[in-house]
Scaffold this active site. Structure first.
Site, PDB file in Angstrom:
ATOM      1  N   ILE A   1      66.181 108.770  32.764  1.00  0.00           N
ATOM      2  CA  ILE A   1      65.067 109.264  31.952  1.00  0.00           C
ATOM      3  C   ILE A   1      64.203 108.065  31.544  1.00  0.00           C
ATOM      4  O   ILE A   1      64.737 106.982  31.250  1.00  0.00           O
ATOM      5  CB  ILE A   1      65.597 109.983  30.677  1.00  0.00           C
ATOM      6  CG1 ILE A   1      66.660 111.048  31.042  1.00  0.00           C
ATOM      7  CG2 ILE A   1      64.454 110.600  29.876  1.00  0.00           C
ATOM      8  CD1 ILE A   1      66.198 112.202  31.919  1.00  0.00           C
TER       9      ILE A   1
ATOM     10  N   TYR B   1      80.283 102.323  29.782  1.00  0.00           N
ATOM     11  CA  TYR B   1      79.371 103.435  29.481  1.00  0.00           C
ATOM     12  C   TYR B   1      79.895 104.750  30.080  1.00  0.00           C
ATOM     13  O   TYR B   1      79.930 105.787  29.397  1.00  0.00           O
ATOM     14  CB  TYR B   1      77.993 103.085  30.046  1.00  0.00           C
ATOM     15  CG  TYR B   1      76.886 104.062  29.742  1.00  0.00           C
ATOM     16  CD1 TYR B   1      76.314 104.120  28.473  1.00  0.00           C
ATOM     17  CD2 TYR B   1      76.387 104.905  30.733  1.00  0.00           C
ATOM     18  CE1 TYR B   1      75.277 105.008  28.197  1.00  0.00           C
ATOM     19  CE2 TYR B   1      75.351 105.788  30.470  1.00  0.00           C
ATOM     20  CZ  TYR B   1      74.796 105.836  29.207  1.00  0.00           C
ATOM     21  OH  TYR B   1      73.771 106.712  28.942  1.00  0.00           O
TER      22      TYR B   1
ATOM     23  N   ASN C   1      73.004 111.719  19.566  1.00  0.00           N
ATOM     24  CA  ASN C   1      72.208 111.159  20.650  1.00  0.00           C
ATOM     25  C   ASN C   1      72.281 109.634  20.711  1.00  0.00           C
ATOM     26  O   ASN C   1      72.107 109.054  21.787  1.00  0.00           O
ATOM     27  CB  ASN C   1      70.751 111.617  20.456  1.00  0.00           C
ATOM     28  CG  ASN C   1      69.778 110.793  21.278  1.00  0.00           C
ATOM     29  OD1 ASN C   1      69.627 110.995  22.480  1.00  0.00           O
ATOM     30  ND2 ASN C   1      69.116 109.824  20.641  1.00  0.00           N
TER      31      ASN C   1
ATOM     32  N   LYS D   1      80.896 108.144  28.062  1.00  0.00           N
ATOM     33  CA  LYS D   1      80.191 109.411  28.282  1.00  0.00           C
ATOM     34  C   LYS D   1      81.127 110.491  28.825  1.00  0.00           C
ATOM     35  O   LYS D   1      80.946 111.677  28.532  1.00  0.00           O
ATOM     36  CB  LYS D   1      79.000 109.188  29.233  1.00  0.00           C
ATOM     37  CG  LYS D   1      77.899 108.295  28.638  1.00  0.00           C
ATOM     38  CD  LYS D   1      77.325 108.883  27.364  1.00  0.00           C
ATOM     39  CE  LYS D   1      76.163 108.096  26.805  1.00  0.00           C
ATOM     40  NZ  LYS D   1      75.589 108.684  25.593  1.00  0.00           N
TER      41      LYS D   1
ATOM     42  N   SER E   1      64.776 107.250  16.530  1.00  0.00           N
ATOM     43  CA  SER E   1      63.623 106.340  16.459  1.00  0.00           C
ATOM     44  C   SER E   1      62.939 106.123  17.795  1.00  0.00           C
ATOM     45  O   SER E   1      61.760 105.761  17.840  1.00  0.00           O
ATOM     46  CB  SER E   1      64.069 104.989  15.878  1.00  0.00           C
ATOM     47  OG  SER E   1      65.214 104.514  16.557  1.00  0.00           O
TER      48      SER E   1
HETATM   49  P1  NAP Z   1      66.941 104.315  23.691  1.00  0.00           P
HETATM   50  O1  NAP Z   1      65.515 104.589  24.017  1.00  0.00           O
HETATM   51  O2  NAP Z   1      67.509 102.970  23.944  1.00  0.00           O
HETATM   52  O3  NAP Z   1      67.184 104.726  22.152  1.00  0.00           O
HETATM   53  C1  NAP Z   1      68.476 104.616  21.613  1.00  0.00           C
HETATM   54  C2  NAP Z   1      68.496 105.179  20.219  1.00  0.00           C
HETATM   55  O4  NAP Z   1      69.833 105.069  19.698  1.00  0.00           O
HETATM   56  C3  NAP Z   1      67.593 104.420  19.271  1.00  0.00           C
HETATM   57  O5  NAP Z   1      67.018 105.317  18.359  1.00  0.00           O
HETATM   58  C4  NAP Z   1      68.568 103.473  18.557  1.00  0.00           C
HETATM   59  O6  NAP Z   1      68.167 103.081  17.266  1.00  0.00           O
HETATM   60  C5  NAP Z   1      69.797 104.367  18.463  1.00  0.00           C
HETATM   61  N1  NAP Z   1      71.014 103.577  18.271  1.00  0.00           N
HETATM   62  C6  NAP Z   1      71.548 102.653  19.094  1.00  0.00           C
HETATM   63  N2  NAP Z   1      72.665 102.134  18.550  1.00  0.00           N
HETATM   64  C7  NAP Z   1      72.832 102.748  17.346  1.00  0.00           C
HETATM   65  C8  NAP Z   1      73.784 102.647  16.313  1.00  0.00           C
HETATM   66  N3  NAP Z   1      74.821 101.804  16.384  1.00  0.00           N
HETATM   67  N4  NAP Z   1      73.636 103.433  15.219  1.00  0.00           N
HETATM   68  C9  NAP Z   1      72.594 104.295  15.129  1.00  0.00           C
HETATM   69  N5  NAP Z   1      71.642 104.432  16.080  1.00  0.00           N
HETATM   70  C10 NAP Z   1      71.767 103.665  17.177  1.00  0.00           C
HETATM   71  O7  NAP Z   1      67.917 105.318  24.459  1.00  0.00           O
HETATM   72  P2  NAP Z   1      67.599 106.708  25.199  1.00  0.00           P
HETATM   73  O8  NAP Z   1      67.348 106.400  26.615  1.00  0.00           O
HETATM   74  O9  NAP Z   1      66.673 107.528  24.430  1.00  0.00           O
HETATM   75  O10 NAP Z   1      69.067 107.341  25.142  1.00  0.00           O
HETATM   76  C11 NAP Z   1      69.441 108.305  24.170  1.00  0.00           C
HETATM   77  C12 NAP Z   1      70.799 108.870  24.558  1.00  0.00           C
HETATM   78  O11 NAP Z   1      70.710 109.465  25.863  1.00  0.00           O
HETATM   79  C13 NAP Z   1      71.904 107.818  24.635  1.00  0.00           C
HETATM   80  O12 NAP Z   1      73.119 108.355  24.190  1.00  0.00           O
HETATM   81  C14 NAP Z   1      71.985 107.521  26.114  1.00  0.00           C
HETATM   82  O13 NAP Z   1      73.246 107.038  26.500  1.00  0.00           O
HETATM   83  C15 NAP Z   1      71.696 108.895  26.701  1.00  0.00           C
HETATM   84  N6  NAP Z   1      71.197 108.862  28.081  1.00  0.00           N
HETATM   85  C16 NAP Z   1      70.041 108.207  28.400  1.00  0.00           C
HETATM   86  C17 NAP Z   1      69.623 108.175  29.714  1.00  0.00           C
HETATM   87  C18 NAP Z   1      68.359 107.487  30.161  1.00  0.00           C
HETATM   88  O14 NAP Z   1      68.128 107.378  31.375  1.00  0.00           O
HETATM   89  N7  NAP Z   1      67.501 107.031  29.268  1.00  0.00           N
HETATM   90  C19 NAP Z   1      70.395 108.803  30.701  1.00  0.00           C
HETATM   91  C20 NAP Z   1      71.568 109.448  30.335  1.00  0.00           C
HETATM   92  C21 NAP Z   1      71.955 109.489  29.023  1.00  0.00           C
HETATM   93  P3  NAP Z   1      67.236 101.761  17.068  1.00  0.00           P
HETATM   94  O15 NAP Z   1      65.892 102.120  17.618  1.00  0.00           O
HETATM   95  O16 NAP Z   1      67.177 101.552  15.609  1.00  0.00           O
HETATM   96  O17 NAP Z   1      67.899 100.667  17.814  1.00  0.00           O
END
Ligand code: NAP
Length: 248
Positions: A189, A156, A91, A160, A15
């Site tokens: 990101i 976290y 993800n 990871k 989403s």
């Molecule tokens: P984000 O924008 O916060 O989006 C998180 C997504 O995960 C949303 O679609 C959310 O759904 C979903 N989600 C959270 N809890 C959930 C649950 N219990 N069941 C099902 N869906 C769930 O995060 P993002 O930055 O895109 O991160 C995506 C992935 O990349 C994560 O695993 C994160 O740890 C990893 N990551 C991110 C970064 C960064 O800098 N952004 C860096 C390293 C790794 P809803 O919208 O419905 O809440």
């Protein structure tokens, strides 16, 4: 096109952020997209429309990755609709950052159960299907936090790092069945997850990144498209950084 036309991709947390970018990138390649979300129904509806406008077929599920029964239903309903599962991108993830001496048991459990538990739940629910198919690709979203550890992220970083271990062990187990498992380790990101950082923190982070910028969700999605494609056929059990040089 990279041979992904009519393949079926399941993307958790589609989403927002990186998951959303993955939905659109795989849709552009002509894949059928099944994605999950937890709370963001409105965003999910918008993404379905965007996927349709790219000429791909969307299927969305409100499903909590912490719940194995809900994960099984995602897999079963995707199979019923598309007949196979080619790609699984685990993800969905959250942060609940706090210094360990202040961290509650709930903050520890919620992060481990969502990030690592969710990866197990979806993969466990899907794996027999991939084994029967003798074909498949699993991409698990880890983080540089799981490689080098980041202060106030012990929950976290542990989740990871666990995902990397899980990916490597499973890669060895299922590579003989033509199933490739890899982890992706993004740095910082531009998504809602990093929007929570204040200006001072962002400045400090930028100083640590040799490329002097945050990454874009689309850049991570492109790496996932490559990993899922035939061009990455000899890559298994890797944890690939995409971080502008942060963790060099
Ligand atoms: P984000 O924008 O916060 O989006 C998180 C997504 O995960 C949303 O679609 C959310 O759904 C979903 N989600 C959270 N809890 C959930 C649950 N219990 N069941 C099902 N869906 C769930 O995060 P993002 O930055 O895109 O991160 C995506 C992935 O990349 C994560 O695993 C994160 O740890 C990893 N990551 C991110 C970064 C960064 O800098 N952004 C860096 C390293 C790794 P809803 O919208 O419905 O809440």
């Amino acid at each position: 096109m990279r041979g992904l036309k009519n393949k079926t991709a399941i993307i958790t947390g589609g989403s927002r952020g990186i998951g959303r970018a993955c939905c659109l990138a795989f849709a552009r390649e002509g894949a059928n997209i099944a994605f999950t979300y937890n709370k963001s129904r409105q965003e999910a509806e918008k993404i379905k429309e965007e996927i349709l406008s790219l000429g791909a077929e969307p299927l969305s599920f409100q499903a909590d990755v912490k719940d194995y029964t809900q994960c099984r239903k995602v897999i079963e309903d995707t199979l019923a609709k598309f007949g196979k599962i080619d790609i699984l991108i685990n993800n969905a993830g959250i942060t609940k950052d706090r210094a360990l001496f202040m961290m509650t048991l709930e903050e520890w459990k919620e992060v481990i159960d969502t990030n690592l538990g969710g990866t197990f739940n979806m993969t466990r629910a899907a794996i027999t299907t991939l084994m029967k198919q003798k074909e498949g690709c699993i991409i698990n979203m880890s983080s540089v936090s799981g490689l080098i550890g980041l202060s106030k992220q012990s929950n976290y970083s542990a989740s990871k790092a666990g995902i990397i271990g899980f990916s490597k062990a499973l890669a060895k187990e299922v590579a003989p069945l033509n199933i490739r498992v890899n982890a992706v380790c993004p740095g910082f990101i531009e998504t809602d997850m990093t929007a929570a950082l204040n200006e001072n923190m962002k400045k400090q982070i930028l100083e640590l990144i040799p490329e002097k910028r945050l990454g874009r969700p689309e850049e991570v999605a492109e790496l996932c498209v490559f990993l899922a494609s035939g061009k990455a056929a000899y890559i298994a059990g890797e944890a690939i950084k995409i971080d502008g040089g942060l963790a060099i």
